[in-house]
Design a protein around this motif. Structure first.
Motif, PDB file in Angstrom:
ATOM      1  N   ASN A  49       0.817  -1.214   0.000  1.00 42.82           N
ATOM      2  CA  ASN A  49       0.000   0.000   0.000  1.00 42.82           C
ATOM      3  C   ASN A  49       0.852   1.266   0.000  1.00 42.82           C
ATOM      4  OD1 ASN A  49      -2.329  -1.524   0.072  1.00 42.82           O
ATOM      5  ND2 ASN A  49      -2.569  -1.402   2.282  1.00 42.82           N
ATOM      6  N   MET A  50       2.140   1.111  -0.316  1.00 44.56           N
ATOM      7  CA  MET A  50       3.057   2.252  -0.336  1.00 44.56           C
ATOM      8  C   MET A  50       3.375   2.620  -1.773  1.00 44.56           C
ATOM      9  SD  MET A  50       3.787   3.113   2.854  1.00 44.56           S
ATOM     10  CE  MET A  50       5.276   4.088   2.621  1.00 44.56           C
ATOM     11  N   SER A  51       3.133   3.869  -2.134  1.00 45.12           N
ATOM     12  CA  SER A  51       3.352   4.355  -3.491  1.00 45.12           C
ATOM     13  C   SER A  51       4.814   4.699  -3.732  1.00 45.12           C
ATOM     14  CB  SER A  51       2.493   5.601  -3.732  1.00 45.12           C
ATOM     15  OG  SER A  51       2.955   6.340  -4.843  1.00 45.12           O
ATOM     16  N   ILE A  52       5.328   4.308  -4.883  1.00 52.91           N
ATOM     17  CA  ILE A  52       6.696   4.640  -5.242  1.00 52.91           C
ATOM     18  C   ILE A  52       6.840   6.136  -5.523  1.00 52.91           C
ATOM     19  CG2 ILE A  52       6.595   4.379  -7.754  1.00 52.91           C
ATOM     20  CD1 ILE A  52       9.215   2.786  -5.426  1.00 52.91           C
ATOM     21  N   LEU A  53       5.712   6.830  -5.704  1.00 52.24           N
ATOM     22  CA  LEU A  53       5.732   8.270  -5.964  1.00 52.24           C
ATOM     23  C   LEU A  53       5.440   9.094  -4.718  1.00 52.24           C
ATOM     24  CD1 LEU A  53       3.940   8.507  -9.435  1.00 52.24           C
ATOM     25  CD2 LEU A  53       6.354   8.214  -8.917  1.00 52.24           C
ATOM     26  N   GLY A  54       5.335   8.448  -3.567  1.00 54.56           N
ATOM     27  CA  GLY A  54       5.040   9.194  -2.354  1.00 54.56           C
ATOM     28  C   GLY A  54       3.628   9.745  -2.321  1.00 54.56           C
ATOM     29  N   LEU A  55       2.671   8.965  -2.814  1.00 55.28           N
ATOM     30  CA  LEU A  55       1.259   9.352  -2.800  1.00 55.28           C
ATOM     31  C   LEU A  55       0.517   8.555  -1.738  1.00 55.28           C
ATOM     32  CD1 LEU A  55       0.563   9.141  -6.655  1.00 55.28           C
ATOM     33  CD2 LEU A  55       1.223  11.170  -5.346  1.00 55.28           C
ATOM     34  N   THR A  56      -0.519   9.143  -1.170  1.00 55.31           N
ATOM     35  CA  THR A  56      -1.416   8.377  -0.312  1.00 55.31           C
ATOM     36  C   THR A  56      -2.175   7.406  -1.202  1.00 55.31           C
ATOM     37  OG1 THR A  56      -1.697  10.403   0.999  1.00 55.31           O
ATOM     38  CG2 THR A  56      -3.138   8.546   1.507  1.00 55.31           C
ATOM     39  N   LEU A  57      -2.058   6.131  -0.889  1.00 51.58           N
ATOM     40  CA  LEU A  57      -2.573   5.077  -1.765  1.00 51.58           C
ATOM     41  C   LEU A  57      -3.421   4.099  -0.963  1.00 51.58           C
ATOM     42  CD1 LEU A  57      -2.411   3.516  -4.532  1.00 51.58           C
ATOM     43  CD2 LEU A  57      -0.358   2.421  -3.636  1.00 51.58           C
ATOM     44  N   ASP A  58      -4.541   3.701  -1.546  1.00 52.40           N
ATOM     45  CA  ASP A  58      -5.415   2.679  -0.962  1.00 52.40           C
ATOM     46  C   ASP A  58      -6.089   3.157   0.320  1.00 52.40           C
ATOM     47  OD1 ASP A  58      -5.038   0.913  -2.978  1.00 52.40           O
ATOM     48  OD2 ASP A  58      -3.557  -0.307  -1.957  1.00 52.40           O
ATOM     49  N   TYR A  59      -7.206   3.852   0.148  1.00 48.22           N
ATOM     50  CA  TYR A  59      -7.976   4.367   1.278  1.00 48.22           C
ATOM     51  C   TYR A  59      -8.887   3.273   1.813  1.00 48.22           C
ATOM     52  CZ  TYR A  59      -6.360   9.034   0.062  1.00 48.22           C
ATOM     53  OH  TYR A  59      -5.573  10.147  -0.182  1.00 48.22           O
ATOM     54  N   GLY A  60      -8.432   2.628   2.865  1.00 44.70           N
ATOM     55  CA  GLY A  60      -9.226   1.593   3.506  1.00 44.70           C
ATOM     56  C   GLY A  60      -9.730   2.073   4.853  1.00 44.70           C
ATOM     57  N   PRO A  61      -9.178   1.539   5.946  1.00 40.69           N
ATOM     58  CA  PRO A  61      -9.628   1.951   7.291  1.00 40.69           C
ATOM     59  C   PRO A  61      -8.942   3.224   7.768  1.00 40.69           C
ATOM     60  CG  PRO A  61      -8.024   0.202   7.466  1.00 40.69           C
ATOM     61  CD  PRO A  61      -8.241   0.399   5.995  1.00 40.69           C
ATOM     62  N   PHE A  62      -9.009   4.286   6.973  1.00 36.13           N
ATOM     63  CA  PHE A  62      -8.382   5.554   7.346  1.00 36.13           C
ATOM     64  C   PHE A  62      -9.258   6.328   8.328  1.00 36.13           C
ATOM     65  CE2 PHE A  62     -11.139   6.700   3.782  1.00 36.13           C
ATOM     66  CZ  PHE A  62     -11.768   7.831   4.278  1.00 36.13           C
ATOM     67  N   GLN A  63      -8.681   7.348   8.926  1.00 32.62           N
ATOM     68  CA  GLN A  63      -9.461   8.243   9.785  1.00 32.62           C
ATOM     69  C   GLN A  63      -8.704   9.542  10.001  1.00 32.62           C
ATOM     70  OE1 GLN A  63     -10.435   6.718  13.687  1.00 32.62           O
ATOM     71  NE2 GLN A  63     -11.570   8.533  14.288  1.00 32.62           N
ATOM     72  N   PHE A  64      -9.427  10.648   9.977  1.00 29.70           N
ATOM     73  CA  PHE A  64      -8.903  11.900  10.489  1.00 29.70           C
ATOM     74  C   PHE A  64      -9.177  11.928  11.993  1.00 29.70           C
ATOM     75  CE2 PHE A  64      -9.294  12.902   6.038  1.00 29.70           C
ATOM     76  CZ  PHE A  64      -8.217  13.760   5.798  1.00 29.70           C
ATOM     77  N   LEU A  65      -8.183  12.327  12.759  1.00 30.56           N
ATOM     78  CA  LEU A  65      -8.335  12.357  14.209  1.00 30.56           C
ATOM     79  C   LEU A  65      -9.483  13.256  14.631  1.00 30.56           C
ATOM     80  CD1 LEU A  65      -4.615  12.723  15.370  1.00 30.56           C
ATOM     81  CD2 LEU A  65      -6.044  10.676  15.543  1.00 30.56           C
ATOM     82  N   ASP A  66     -10.218  12.812  15.632  1.00 28.52           N
ATOM     83  CA  ASP A  66     -11.126  13.710  16.354  1.00 28.52           C
ATOM     84  C   ASP A  66     -10.308  14.238  17.534  1.00 28.52           C
ATOM     85  OD1 ASP A  66     -13.311  13.338  14.619  1.00 28.52           O
ATOM     86  OD2 ASP A  66     -13.872  11.493  15.631  1.00 28.52           O
ATOM     87  N   GLY A  67     -10.454  13.643  18.710  1.00 29.21           N
ATOM     88  CA  GLY A  67      -9.588  14.027  19.813  1.00 29.21           C
ATOM     89  C   GLY A  67      -8.162  13.571  19.554  1.00 29.21           C
ATOM     90  N   PHE A  68      -7.187  14.393  19.959  1.00 27.10           N
ATOM     91  CA  PHE A  68      -5.788  14.069  19.680  1.00 27.10           C
ATOM     92  C   PHE A  68      -5.276  13.022  20.652  1.00 27.10           C
ATOM     93  CE2 PHE A  68      -1.157  15.024  20.163  1.00 27.10           C
ATOM     94  CZ  PHE A  68      -0.782  14.483  18.945  1.00 27.10           C
ATOM     95  N   ASP A  69      -5.148  11.810  20.140  1.00 25.44           N
ATOM     96  CA  ASP A  69      -4.567  10.693  20.873  1.00 25.44           C
ATOM     97  C   ASP A  69      -3.423  10.164  20.026  1.00 25.44           C
ATOM     98  OD1 ASP A  69      -3.852   8.344  22.101  1.00 25.44           O
ATOM     99  OD2 ASP A  69      -5.761   7.326  21.732  1.00 25.44           O
ATOM    100  N   PRO A  70      -2.166  10.436  20.397  1.00 25.05           N
ATOM    101  CA  PRO A  70      -1.044  10.011  19.553  1.00 25.05           C
ATOM    102  C   PRO A  70      -1.038   8.527  19.258  1.00 25.05           C
ATOM    103  CG  PRO A  70      -0.303  11.520  21.262  1.00 25.05           C
ATOM    104  CD  PRO A  70      -1.720  11.175  21.586  1.00 25.05           C
ATOM    105  N   GLY A  71      -1.540   7.710  20.170  1.00 21.85           N
ATOM    106  CA  GLY A  71      -1.542   6.267  19.964  1.00 21.85           C
ATOM    107  C   GLY A  71      -2.813   5.740  19.335  1.00 21.85           C
TER     108      GLY A  71
END
Length: 497
Positions: free
Chosen positions: A265-287
């Motif tokens: 799922n890593m692009s050789i061009l440095g692109l975000t690739l394969d949107y599966g179980p992604f998420q934008f953070l709500d509350g900031f929890d580093p872990g």
């Protein structure tokens, strides 16, 4: 393999768009791709379209009105001259070698205007293994919206032209309706492509793949007088490392969790690739772990930079037959941490309204991250409120985000002292252009998906409009930029799609 039969192939003479296909990846030959036709879906309909990507590809202005293109982007017909292909690759999944993988439900239609067009969810391929080759409406809408949202945020990403839906049913964790997303990128080559040929000791094919990538996207890596190519391939590895470091810096700055950073799922061009179980953070929890299939937390938010570095070492190992010098390969990756830190601090300075680097920037960033983590303060809302507070010099809305205010008060004092001799208007303007008001929160996507399942596309279109200009205020849509509801924390996203 024999071509699969499709009963509704469109005749070139009646097609509303005749792409000027370029050879591209397909020219590498049968060791890399297998020719296979998509499997038709009944009664397709448009779910979402991106006019901007249509312009990128050179589609006619009224392409969304074309039934022929609706059929083509569902996999029910072929665009004139298209010979769909599935590519083979391998990879490490959750840190474990998975062996041969490949495009199990994606088909490359071809390359036009320097962009590859790929159908995702168009049926089985030779690499589907036990899968059905389908995608569902839920995941297709998520990928469509997030691809375009990330682009508007300035994050390197694949793009999405459209989503088409069908009443055909697909079994997942529950029975869902089928969909196809048409996604677009200069290339979908992954780290796993290189791993595949290295693992099989197909070194001539490995070299052809590396030369193809270098000639197309990294010509600056060609080292004059390098008769063996070793220095060139090491330079290529370093360039991929630099792009990857900057990509992950963007993710960390915008609060994006990828969720499944396998090497395939890593692009050789440095692109975000394969949107599966992604998420934008709500509350900031580093872990924070956004993928409920990630039982060990391998892909937690704060581990993303380190995981991508690990993945780069897998790429380096795959390229070793070409580089043939362990020290040179290590040297190519030695700058990753510094590249990531530099890119990350550049992005965080902009979020803080700092146009120029200053001593102590890193400490200031680390302090505010610690304060935010203590109370899991909403990531997007904090930065947007701080931006407005810098313009108005009223910091009460920022302080209101915290129950215990001693930590944020001390940090705000340092922040205001730093801005004391700066033009507040210019600083606020930079911040408002760097801290979005709107991101694709999981609950917003879920609401749009629920409506779309009922045939109502208004919420999806609203999100498209907001996410296309995420730094604008969009009066009247404050609800889409507010705190997530309590039920949002119970949304479970997995690799299933």
């Amino acid at each position: 393999m024999p071509r699969m039969h499709s009963p509704t192939l469109d005749h070139p003479a009646t097609a509303p768009w005749r792409p000027d296909w370029q050879p591209g990846f397909a020219a590498l030959g049968p060791a890399f791709v297998r020719e296979v036709l998509p499997t038709p879906l009944p009664a397709p309909h448009w779910v979402g379209t991106s006019p901007e990507v249509g312009v990128l590809l050179g589609l006619p202005p009224d392409w969304q009105q074309s039934d022929a293109l609706l059929q083509a982007f569902t996999g029910n017909a072929l665009l004139p001259g298209s010979r769909p292909l599935a590519s083979v690759y391998s990879g490490h999944q959750f840190g474990v070698w998975a062996g041969q993988l490949g495009d199990g439900r994606a088909l490359l239609l071809g390359e036009v205007n320097g962009q590859e067009i790929q159908l995702k969810g168009s049926g089985r391929t030779p690499y589907s293994r036990m899968g059905d080759g389908r995608a569902v409406l839920r995941s297709s809408i998520r990928e469509f919206l997030c691809s375009e949202a990330m682009h508007a945020l300035g994050v390197p990403t694949t793009r999405a032209l459209c989503v088409t839906g069908s009443p055909a049913l697909v079994p997942r964790e529950e029975i869902e309706s089928a969909a196809v997303v048409t996604r677009v990128a200069p290339s979908f080559i992954r780290f796993g492509h290189f791993e595949h040929f290295a693992a099989r000791r197909q070194y001539d094919d490995l070299r052809r793949l590396a030369d193809f990538a270098i000639d197309c996207w990294y010509p600056q890596c060609r080292v004059a007088g390098d008769t063996t190519g070793r220095a060139t391939y090491a330079a290529f590895l370093q360039a991929v490392s630099q792009r990857t470091a900057r990509l992950v810096a963007h993710w960390q700055a915008v609060g994006f969790c990828h969720g499944v950073l396998n090497t395939d799922n890593m692009s050789i061009l440095g692109l975000t690739l394969d949107y599966g179980p992604f998420q934008f953070l709500d509350g900031f929890d580093p872990g924070h772990i956004c993928n409920h299939s990630d039982n060990q937390g391998r892909y937690a938010f704060d581990r993303q930079p380190a995981v991508c570095w690990w993945n780069l070492h897998c790429l380096a190992q795959a390229l070793m037959p070409l580089i043939d010098d362990a020290q040179a390969a290590e040297g190519a990756l030695a700058g990753y941490e510094a590249d990531f830190t530099a890119a990350y601090l550049e992005l965080m300075r902009a979020k803080l309204g700092l146009a120029q680097p200053r001593e102590g920037d890193a400490a200031l960033v680390q302090r505010v991250l610690s304060v935010l983590a203590d109370e899991e303060v909403d990531w997007t809302i904090f930065w947007r409120r701080l931006s407005h507070a810098t313009a108005t010099q009223d910091f009460e809305p920022v302080r209101d985000l915290f129950v215990q205010r001693s930590g944020i008060d001390a940090w705000l004092l340092s922040f205001q002292e730093l801005h004391a001799h700066m033009d507040k208007g210019l600083a606020a303007d930079l911040m408002l252009k760097s801290n979005p008001k709107f991101v694709l929160r999981n609950y917003l996507a879920e609401q749009a998906i629920a409506e779309a399942k009922l045939g109502r596309l208004g919420e999806l279109q609203t999100l498209q409009t907001l996410l296309a200009r995420p730094f604008d205020e969009h009066p009247g849509f404050e609800g889409h930029a507010g705190f997530p509801p309590d039920w949002a924390s119970r949304i479970s996203i997995s690799c299933s799609s």
